[in-house]
Motif scaffolding. Structure first.
Motif, PDB file in Angstrom:
ATOM      1  N   MET A  36      -7.955  -9.691  -1.466  1.00 46.25           N
ATOM      2  CA  MET A  36      -7.027 -10.258  -2.430  1.00 46.25           C
ATOM      3  C   MET A  36      -7.754 -11.305  -3.260  1.00 46.25           C
ATOM      4  O   MET A  36      -8.619 -12.020  -2.762  1.00 46.25           O
ATOM      5  CB  MET A  36      -5.849 -10.914  -1.707  1.00 46.25           C
ATOM      6  N   VAL A  37      -7.379 -11.375  -4.535  1.00 47.51           N
ATOM      7  CA  VAL A  37      -7.928 -12.416  -5.385  1.00 47.51           C
ATOM      8  C   VAL A  37      -7.120 -13.684  -5.131  1.00 47.51           C
ATOM      9  O   VAL A  37      -5.902 -13.684  -5.262  1.00 47.51           O
ATOM     10  CB  VAL A  37      -7.832 -12.008  -6.866  1.00 47.51           C
ATOM     11  N   ASP A  38      -7.799 -14.735  -4.713  1.00 49.88           N
ATOM     12  CA  ASP A  38      -7.072 -15.971  -4.447  1.00 49.88           C
ATOM     13  C   ASP A  38      -7.449 -17.022  -5.497  1.00 49.88           C
ATOM     14  O   ASP A  38      -7.987 -16.693  -6.541  1.00 49.88           O
ATOM     15  CB  ASP A  38      -7.356 -16.463  -3.024  1.00 49.88           C
ATOM     16  N   GLY A 111      -6.366  -8.050 -18.112  1.00 48.83           N
ATOM     17  CA  GLY A 111      -6.742  -7.459 -16.830  1.00 48.83           C
ATOM     18  C   GLY A 111      -8.227  -7.202 -16.823  1.00 48.83           C
ATOM     19  O   GLY A 111      -8.863  -7.132 -17.872  1.00 48.83           O
ATOM     20  N   SER A 113     -10.554  -4.557 -14.741  1.00 53.31           N
ATOM     21  CA  SER A 113     -10.606  -3.493 -13.750  1.00 53.31           C
ATOM     22  C   SER A 113     -11.843  -2.645 -13.999  1.00 53.31           C
ATOM     23  O   SER A 113     -12.075  -2.184 -15.116  1.00 53.31           O
ATOM     24  CB  SER A 113      -9.339  -2.639 -13.862  1.00 53.31           C
ATOM     25  N   ASN A 120     -10.367  -5.221  -9.360  1.00 52.29           N
ATOM     26  CA  ASN A 120      -9.162  -5.136 -10.161  1.00 52.29           C
ATOM     27  C   ASN A 120      -8.448  -6.470 -10.041  1.00 52.29           C
ATOM     28  O   ASN A 120      -7.975  -6.834  -8.976  1.00 52.29           O
ATOM     29  CB  ASN A 120      -8.287  -3.997  -9.619  1.00 52.29           C
ATOM     30  N   THR A 121      -8.413  -7.232 -11.132  1.00 50.03           N
ATOM     31  CA  THR A 121      -7.729  -8.514 -11.068  1.00 50.03           C
ATOM     32  C   THR A 121      -7.061  -8.830 -12.392  1.00 50.03           C
ATOM     33  O   THR A 121      -7.463  -8.327 -13.442  1.00 50.03           O
ATOM     34  CB  THR A 121      -8.715  -9.654 -10.703  1.00 50.03           C
ATOM     35  N   SER A 129     -10.667 -16.016 -12.256  1.00 48.57           N
ATOM     36  CA  SER A 129     -10.533 -14.972 -11.235  1.00 48.57           C
ATOM     37  C   SER A 129     -11.908 -14.662 -10.686  1.00 48.57           C
ATOM     38  O   SER A 129     -12.830 -14.360 -11.440  1.00 48.57           O
ATOM     39  CB  SER A 129      -9.926 -13.709 -11.835  1.00 48.57           C
ATOM     40  N   VAL A 131     -14.167 -12.390  -8.045  1.00 45.17           N
ATOM     41  CA  VAL A 131     -14.213 -11.176  -7.228  1.00 45.17           C
ATOM     42  C   VAL A 131     -15.663 -10.882  -6.897  1.00 45.17           C
ATOM     43  O   VAL A 131     -16.513 -10.867  -7.779  1.00 45.17           O
ATOM     44  CB  VAL A 131     -13.630  -9.963  -7.988  1.00 45.17           C
TER      45      VAL A 131
END
Ligand code: CUA
Length: 177
Positions: A36-38, A111, A113, A120-121, A129, A131
């Motif tokens: 999960m993206v936190d 987005g 992706s 994908n965030t 974000s 990743v």
């Protein structure tokens, strides 16, 4: 209490199904590498994203080498392009290394992706974000904006070129300080 054999079979089958469903959920949670993206990417003033010399990494976005096995890619999303990423400015990274994408927006929600991967965030103004991924297979991957961001949303995309490590040349001029 007497339980009919036929009923026992169905009870057993129902129990098996339940165990199976729990197993697939458990696999999807930890086994498939889903992350999960936190909020670990932190916050950023969207107005300042493209001002020079802010030291955020977004003032001169691109690939920053941390060491031989870890690269960080700073990407700015804005209507209607990724910098780098879009057009003749693809994101170039080596295969088989840890790659951390740090993506933020200079205007509205976008987005980020990467096609055929689980990267994908959402990209939200004011947020970074973050990743991290590893590309085992060299090749060109599509990059798409998958959040509606305006009239040309459907044209907002780009590409990620994953190059075999032996062929990767890191452009030192992209180093941030
Ligand atoms: Cu950017 Cu849709």
């Amino acid at each position: 209490m007497q339980v009919h054999n036929f009923e026992k079979v169905w009870l057993g089958a129902a129990l098996l199904l339940i165990v199976g469903f729990i197993a697939t959920i458990a696999y999807g949670t930890v086994g498939a590498g889903v992350q999960m993206v936190d909020d670990s990417g932190g916050e950023i003033d969207p107005q300042a994203v493209q001002q020079s010399n802010t030291g955020t990494g977004f003032d001169d976005p691109g690939v920053v080498k941390q060491n031989d096995s870890h690269y960080v890619v700073y990407v700015v999303a804005q209507q209607f392009q990724f910098s780098p990423g879009t057009g003749d400015n693809p994101i170039r990274i080596p295969a088989d290394t840890r790659v951390t994408f740090r993506v933020t927006s200079a205007d509205v929600t976008h987005g980020f992706s990467i096609v055929e991967t689980n990267i994908n965030t959402m990209v939200i103004p004011g947020q970074v974000s973050e990743v991290t991924a590893r590309f085992d297979n060299p090749g060109t991957y599509g990059l798409v904006c998958h959040e509606y961001c305006g009239a040309a949303h459907h044209e907002m995309g780009g590409s990620v070129e994953v190059v075999p490590q032996s062929e990767y040349t890191y452009n030192e001029t992209e180093v941030q300080n």
